[in-house]
Design a protein around this motif. Structure first.
Motif, PDB file in Angstrom:
ATOM      1  N   PHE A 172       0.829  -1.195   0.000  1.00  0.00           N
ATOM      2  CA  PHE A 172       0.000   0.000   0.000  1.00  0.00           C
ATOM      3  C   PHE A 172       0.874   1.260   0.000  1.00  0.00           C
ATOM      4  N   ASP A 173       0.518   2.187  -0.884  1.00  0.00           N
ATOM      5  CA  ASP A 173       1.214   3.475  -0.999  1.00  0.00           C
ATOM      6  C   ASP A 173       2.627   3.340  -1.554  1.00  0.00           C
ATOM      7  N   LYS A 174       2.938   2.185  -2.178  1.00  0.00           N
ATOM      8  CA  LYS A 174       4.220   2.007  -2.852  1.00  0.00           C
ATOM      9  C   LYS A 174       3.946   1.726  -4.325  1.00  0.00           C
ATOM     10  N   SER A 175       4.931   1.987  -5.148  1.00  0.00           N
ATOM     11  CA  SER A 175       4.708   1.836  -6.589  1.00  0.00           C
ATOM     12  C   SER A 175       5.570   0.732  -7.204  1.00  0.00           C
ATOM     13  N   HIS A 176       6.337   0.029  -6.385  1.00  0.00           N
ATOM     14  CA  HIS A 176       7.215  -0.990  -6.952  1.00  0.00           C
ATOM     15  C   HIS A 176       6.861  -2.363  -6.383  1.00  0.00           C
ATOM     16  N   GLU A 177       7.231  -3.394  -7.124  1.00  0.00           N
ATOM     17  CA  GLU A 177       6.965  -4.763  -6.714  1.00  0.00           C
ATOM     18  C   GLU A 177       8.093  -5.296  -5.829  1.00  0.00           C
ATOM     19  N   LEU A 178       7.715  -6.104  -4.871  1.00  0.00           N
ATOM     20  CA  LEU A 178       8.681  -6.905  -4.116  1.00  0.00           C
ATOM     21  C   LEU A 178       8.449  -8.356  -4.524  1.00  0.00           C
ATOM     22  N   PHE A 179       9.511  -9.019  -4.947  1.00  0.00           N
ATOM     23  CA  PHE A 179       9.378 -10.413  -5.357  1.00  0.00           C
ATOM     24  C   PHE A 179       9.633 -11.296  -4.138  1.00  0.00           C
ATOM     25  N   LEU A 180       8.540 -11.823  -3.592  1.00  0.00           N
ATOM     26  CA  LEU A 180       8.607 -12.552  -2.323  1.00  0.00           C
ATOM     27  C   LEU A 180       8.664 -14.049  -2.582  1.00  0.00           C
ATOM     28  N   SER A 181       9.859 -14.484  -2.943  1.00  0.00           N
ATOM     29  CA  SER A 181      10.114 -15.895  -3.202  1.00  0.00           C
ATOM     30  C   SER A 181      11.622 -16.057  -3.304  1.00  0.00           C
ATOM     31  N   PRO A 182      12.112 -17.292  -3.231  1.00  0.00           N
ATOM     32  CA  PRO A 182      13.559 -17.485  -3.437  1.00  0.00           C
ATOM     33  C   PRO A 182      13.977 -16.943  -4.801  1.00  0.00           C
ATOM     34  N   ALA A 183      15.231 -16.525  -4.913  1.00  0.00           N
ATOM     35  CA  ALA A 183      15.701 -15.888  -6.143  1.00  0.00           C
ATOM     36  C   ALA A 183      15.555 -16.791  -7.360  1.00  0.00           C
ATOM     37  N   ILE A 184      15.548 -18.114  -7.136  1.00  0.00           N
ATOM     38  CA  ILE A 184      15.449 -19.046  -8.259  1.00  0.00           C
ATOM     39  C   ILE A 184      14.009 -19.334  -8.654  1.00  0.00           C
ATOM     40  N   VAL A 185      13.030 -18.783  -7.911  1.00  0.00           N
ATOM     41  CA  VAL A 185      11.607 -19.009  -8.203  1.00  0.00           C
ATOM     42  C   VAL A 185      10.994 -17.709  -8.708  1.00  0.00           C
ATOM     43  N   LYS A 186      10.376 -17.722  -9.865  1.00  0.00           N
ATOM     44  CA  LYS A 186       9.761 -16.528 -10.434  1.00  0.00           C
ATOM     45  C   LYS A 186       8.288 -16.442 -10.031  1.00  0.00           C
ATOM     46  N   ALA A 187       7.914 -15.286  -9.523  1.00  0.00           N
ATOM     47  CA  ALA A 187       6.523 -15.078  -9.104  1.00  0.00           C
ATOM     48  C   ALA A 187       5.624 -14.956 -10.322  1.00  0.00           C
ATOM     49  N   GLY A 188       4.516 -15.701 -10.322  1.00  0.00           N
ATOM     50  CA  GLY A 188       3.584 -15.649 -11.452  1.00  0.00           C
ATOM     51  C   GLY A 188       2.309 -14.897 -11.144  1.00  0.00           C
ATOM     52  N   ASN A 189       2.170 -14.434  -9.889  1.00  0.00           N
ATOM     53  CA  ASN A 189       0.951 -13.735  -9.476  1.00  0.00           C
ATOM     54  C   ASN A 189       1.312 -12.435  -8.773  1.00  0.00           C
ATOM     55  N   ILE A 190       0.583 -11.381  -9.127  1.00  0.00           N
ATOM     56  CA  ILE A 190       0.792 -10.069  -8.509  1.00  0.00           C
ATOM     57  C   ILE A 190      -0.307  -9.836  -7.475  1.00  0.00           C
ATOM     58  N   LYS A 216      -5.981  -0.258   8.015  1.00  0.00           N
ATOM     59  CA  LYS A 216      -6.203  -1.685   7.820  1.00  0.00           C
ATOM     60  C   LYS A 216      -6.309  -1.952   6.323  1.00  0.00           C
ATOM     61  N   THR A 217      -5.723  -3.065   5.913  1.00  0.00           N
ATOM     62  CA  THR A 217      -5.662  -3.346   4.481  1.00  0.00           C
ATOM     63  C   THR A 217      -6.103  -4.778   4.189  1.00  0.00           C
ATOM     64  N   THR A 218      -6.349  -5.021   2.930  1.00  0.00           N
ATOM     65  CA  THR A 218      -6.605  -6.373   2.450  1.00  0.00           C
ATOM     66  C   THR A 218      -5.832  -6.548   1.152  1.00  0.00           C
ATOM     67  N   TYR A 219      -5.930  -7.727   0.528  1.00  0.00           N
ATOM     68  CA  TYR A 219      -5.157  -8.014  -0.675  1.00  0.00           C
ATOM     69  C   TYR A 219      -6.072  -8.323  -1.863  1.00  0.00           C
ATOM     70  N   THR A 220      -5.572  -8.037  -3.040  1.00  0.00           N
ATOM     71  CA  THR A 220      -6.293  -8.384  -4.271  1.00  0.00           C
ATOM     72  C   THR A 220      -5.939  -9.826  -4.635  1.00  0.00           C
ATOM     73  N   LEU A 221      -6.786 -10.747  -4.189  1.00  0.00           N
ATOM     74  CA  LEU A 221      -6.487 -12.164  -4.394  1.00  0.00           C
ATOM     75  C   LEU A 221      -7.308 -12.800  -5.512  1.00  0.00           C
ATOM     76  N   ASP A 222      -8.309 -12.072  -6.016  1.00  0.00           N
ATOM     77  CA  ASP A 222      -9.147 -12.603  -7.094  1.00  0.00           C
ATOM     78  C   ASP A 222      -8.688 -12.063  -8.438  1.00  0.00           C
ATOM     79  N   LYS A 223      -8.850 -12.879  -9.472  1.00  0.00           N
ATOM     80  CA  LYS A 223      -8.496 -12.457 -10.820  1.00  0.00           C
ATOM     81  C   LYS A 223      -9.432 -11.343 -11.293  1.00  0.00           C
TER      82      LYS A 223
END
Length: 959
Positions: free
Chosen positions: A446-464, A538-545
């Motif tokens: 929230f309130d940030k404009s960049h992505e954090l890739f939350l996985s091991p460096a060898i695993v590519k995130a497929g969901n935002i 308080k926040t929530t996440y965009t988990l639905d397509k």
């Protein structure tokens, strides 16, 4: 082979390097993992020159303390002697290992060089062995990794090396800067070498590869020496070279996309400066150097020896008196030979040796000195393995009580103590998993404009996943705006030439509170500034397509908003919403332009703001990655639950607790966060998975896969602050009024466990006497060691918690829950554990190993001398190489090793056949089979325990 092919042949020697903001632990010798561990270390030592094992005295101390089993040491020593055909000399070899080798350097003293009549056969053997009279071979060994300008400096007492390295560092730090400076280098989008041409104002029409080839020709480098010459230059600043290699090979690295760089560009810059400074020197090519050496071979050797600090004063005096250089070198050679021989004589005396000829004794001792580091290391590891196998296979019977709650922590070693304390505080069950929970996401806070890739460096995130507010946040915006304004004022003042005169008068009092407060009264200062800090809503996440209609709407809104902003600043006429839409449709969809607009503005929107068909497709693709389909949600949850073996008997509360480190003024803070989340806090993965698990339709679909989660079970996310062992909980608003009192009791018990964990931390954290001291360390910005972090890591365990629950592992084990009975015949679950957590564990373990063994070469030195550079790393003072490893404060205590460097002892409780399948299927296969970790298989079905050594499984215990 082309120059590029030759570069590709040597580039993997460079240590991996990730930017410090998302610090990822890494094995600095990753480029050697295709070799057996022992062979890889030997090769790395020949290239980098650093130590790869601890000193003999270190291991001897552990031996005397009882940590190394004498029987195990004897067995390992015998094995090495048998391989080398020296088995008959065991007694002598053991005495050498325990008594002579730790004193070996002290035997080398010129004070009593005439005490012995030197054995002539020994002198002849040593002369042949160390080729002192072969000047060419000796010189090549001494200059193996020296560039031409370094040799030139040595021979003619110049300092070109200092100037060249400074010039290179100054340019690459400015080019690679990631918004640390407010005065950015222009034209960086052209690429590193093209921008360099403008920077140096030299006219060159070709690319960097052509320049490097031409430079090598000008330097007259022989074709067979090109690879070695490229490697020499890479190794001069291997930290910077490692970072450039990393960013050039990551297609998703934003700064690389904007400002391209490559190792070839970097080499072109280095060769440019080498040619520039050698242009008017006496020797400006390797051919000229060869000619000079041919005429002055003794002088050249003496100058190199003097540079390396090997030449005693009397020989330096003789050189300054311009005595005959051949005579001086011969005299020095005899001097060194006598010292070498004296060491053997004294060792023989100490051993009481009267039978073995001294040349033969010298051979035995050379073998031992070459092998002793590995013998000691393996003996230490084997002693631990035997001890822990006994512990893990002698499990006491205990009554099982139905768990009121479960808690899953990251397998991080720092979770071991708090898991043990939670289990002792009530009817609670704990699990361990990789911190990203098998849920790789690109997270936008929230309130940030960049992505954090939350996985091991060898695993590519497929969901935002986006974090979005679910309540009003005017107060947050107000305080955030005030903070932004303050930062802007400070930034402007920093770059104003009058700042030194007005800073103290104008705003010095603010810095005074922060500077002195965080040093002398951290707790009160933190409390004061926390009131000024904006509190996130308080926040929530965009988990639905998103639907295709929603995606189309959001992309359209993005483009029309940008167009509106640009036109409001550039166009005298105010455009209507309809007109803005028409401009967007023209630029993106190719429709006819119905609005009068200058061609300059059209080009500006296309080129500067990327309002194009290509961007339209790109944005649609990115938005299609937002959230998860129902099938993805079910699969991720199913994979997580089966991976840890939590597939039935769910308690009322299932807590999943991520982790992060909190400390002040600490460039290495991300090194203390979650290694499985790319050096970030793992809370978003935790919250996302809990939200998914609490969804009714997900549970219904999961039931069809054989896992039935009761409606009464609630998944609650938490965050374990590793610096203080506090646990914070999130999203508890899903609990009913009836559930809250029961959950409060769990919170109280877990809080008690946190207090007990801090008590254990106090025992090992220096200058810490109370729990309040632990808390203050996380706030004090003069504190170089807020926690020990992952120091001390030595093992990994994959299996049921029941096998380790009774053992105090002292925060030294990565613990991953695993039930082989839940796994399939192909060992898919164990393979996933190998592919993620085990790889990250090996990186962590090896970085700590080498940062301890030789911090100067593989570590980062003391934090006291560090400056953050370009927001990508740290270096010493005003310029130096990027530091590739961990600071001394992470691995040493008062100059001595706190971390105990051993390979990762990896215990797996599963049938041997299943482990073998996982190894074959895993991308970690290479370093498992090459023994960069030590696999131990506890096969309770077969009633055997195995280790993997020398290419085979070996039974070490019958159960």
């Amino acid at each position: 082979m082309s120059i590029l092919e030759k570069l590709n042949a040597v580039k993997n020697t460079v240590p991996h390097y990730w930017p410090i903001g998302s610090f990822i632990h890494h094995n600095p010798l990753k480029g050697f993992e295709h070799l057996n561990f022992k062979e890889g270390l030997d090769k790395a030592q020949s290239i980098f020159g650093g130590k790869v094992y601890m000193e003999p005295s270190y291991y001897l101390k552990l031996y005397e303390e009882g940590k190394i089993d004498p029987a195990i040491l004897k067995s390992n020593l015998q094995e090495i002697l048998e391989i080398d055909g020296l088995a008959e000399y065991y007694d002598l070899a053991e005495k050498c290992l325990l008594e002579v080798n730790p004193k070996w350097n002290s035997f080398r003293s010129s004070a009593s060089i005439k005490e012995h009549k030197i054995d002539e056969e020994l002198l002849a053997y040593l002369d042949e062995k160390f080729f002192y009279h072969n000047k060419e071979k000796w010189r090549k060994k001494l200059t193996k990794h020296m560039t031409l300008y370094e040799i030139n400096d040595i021979l003619f007492d110049r300092d070109d090396k200092e100037i060249i390295e400074k010039e290179v560092i100054e340019y690459i730090t400015r080019f690679l800067d990631e918004e640390q400076t407010t005065l950015s280098m222009s034209n960086r989008d052209l690429g590193m070498f093209e921008t360099f041409k403008l920077y140096e104002n030299f006219d060159y029409a070709h690319d960097s590869e052509t320049f490097v080839r031409e430079a090598l020709e000008k330097l007259e480098v022989a074709d067979e020496d090109i690879e070695r010459n490229l490697l020499k230059h890479i190794l001069k600043l291997h930290g910077w070279a490692g970072f450039i290699k990393y960013r050039s090979e990551d297609p998703n690295y934003y700064s690389q996309q904007q400002n391209p760089s490559s190792l070839m560009d970097y080499l072109a810059i280095r060769f440019y400066y080498e040619l520039k400074y050698l242009k008017h020197r006496k020797i400006s090519s390797y051919k000229e150097l060869a000619n000079y050496i041919q005429d002055n071979s003794a002088y050249v050797l003496l100058k190199i020896l003097k540079h390396k600090g090997s030449l005693p004063g009397k020989f330096i005096d003789a050189m300054e008196e311009r005595q005959n250089y051949d005579d001086i070198l011969e005299s020095y050679t005899q001097y060194v030979l006598q010292l070498d021989a004296k060491q053997v004589h004294l060792a023989s005396d100490h051993l009481g040796n009267t039978e073995i000829p001294l040349p033969e004794l010298a051979k035995i001792m050379e073998t031992l000195r070459a092998e002793e580091g590995y013998i000691w290391l393996k003996s230490l590891e084997d002693s631990y393995i035997r001890s822990y196998v006994d512990e893990f296979t002698n499990v006491p019977q205990e009554e099982t009580e139905k768990a009121v709650a479960s808690a899953t922590f990251c397998l991080d070693v720092r979770s071991e103590v708090i898991r043990r304390q939670i289990e002792s505080s009530g009817p609670y069950q704990t699990y361990g998993a990789g911190g990203f929970l098998g849920l790789p996401i690109a997270f936008v806070e929230f309130d940030k404009s960049h992505e954090l890739f939350l996985s091991p460096a060898i695993v590519k995130a497929g969901n935002i996943v986006f974090e979005i507010p679910k309540e009003r946040y005017e107060d947050y915006s107000s305080k955030k705006g005030m903070n932004k304004t303050t930062k802007k004022v400070l930034s402007d003042l920093k770059n104003n030439p009058y700042t030194p005169y007005i800073m103290v008068e104008a705003i010095g009092w603010i810095f005074g509170i922060n500077l002195f407060g965080k040093t002398f009264s951290p707790r009160r200062t933190q409390k004061l500034f926390s009131k000024l800090k904006p509190q996130k809503p308080k926040t929530t996440y965009t988990l639905d397509k998103l639907s295709s209609e929603e995606i189309e709407m959001y992309v359209n809104k993005l483009h029309t908003h940008i167009i509106s902003e640009v036109l409001s600043n550039s166009c005298p006429k105010e455009c209507t919403t309809k007109e803005i839409q028409a401009i967007r449709d023209h630029l993106v969809l190719g429709k006819e332009l119905t609005v009068e607009l200058s061609s300059e503005l059209i080009e500006k929107l296309k080129n500067e703001y990327k309002i194009t068909e290509e961007d339209y497709k790109f944005q649609k693709h990115k938005l299609s990655m937002v959230g998860f389909t129902l099938e993805e949600k079910v699969n991720y949850l199913h994979n997580y639950l089966t991976m840890i073996g939590q597939v039935d008997h769910f308690p009322e509360f299932v807590t999943i607790i991520g982790h992060g480190s909190i400390s002040d003024n600490n460039p290495f803070e991300s090194a203390l966060d979650c290694g499985a989340c790319g050096g970030n806090i793992s809370l978003p993965n935790t919250r996302a998975l809990c939200m998914i698990a609490n969804t009714k339709e997900v549970r219904e679909a999961l039931k069809e896969k054989g896992i039935d989660i009761p409606d009464s079970t609630k998944f609650i996310p938490g965050l374990h602050i590793t610096t203080t062992d506090e646990i914070k909980y999130y999203d508890t608003d899903i609990l009913t009024a009836e559930e809250m009192p029961r959950f409060f009791q769990i919170m109280r018990d877990f809080n008690k466990a946190s207090q007990m964990s801090r008590e254990e931390r106090i025992e090992v954290l220096p200058y810490t006497h109370t729990q309040e001291d632990v808390m203050i360390k996380s706030m004090d910005w003069s504190e170089p060691r807020p926690e020990w972090g992952l120091a001390g890591n030595m093992g990994a365990f994959a299996g049921p918690r029941s096998s380790t629950k009774h053992v105090n592992l002292h925060n030294r084990f990565f613990m991953h829950s695993y039930d082989w009975k839940v796994d399939n015949d192909n060992a898919d679950i164990l393979t996933r554990i190998f592919n993620g957590p085990l790889i990250v564990g090996e990186w962590i373990n090896m970085e700590h190993y080498f940062s301890t063994v030789d911090n100067a070469v593989y570590g980062a030195g003391s934090k006291v001398y560090h400056n953050v550079v370009a927001k990508v790393g740290v270096y010493n003072g005003n310029y130096s190489d990027l530091k590739i490893g961990l600071p001394t404060q992470s691995v040493l205590l008062e100059g001595e090793a706190y971390h105990e460097p051993v390979r990762l002892l990896t215990f797996m409780e599963a049938p041997l056949e299943k482990v073998g399948k996982a190894v074959e299927n895993s991308i970690a296969k290479e370093f498992i089979l090459n023994e960069w970790i030590r696999p131990v298989i506890i096969d309770k079905e077969a009633k055997k325990v195995y280790t993997y050594e020398s290419g085979d499984f070996k039974v070490i215990k019958e159960l």
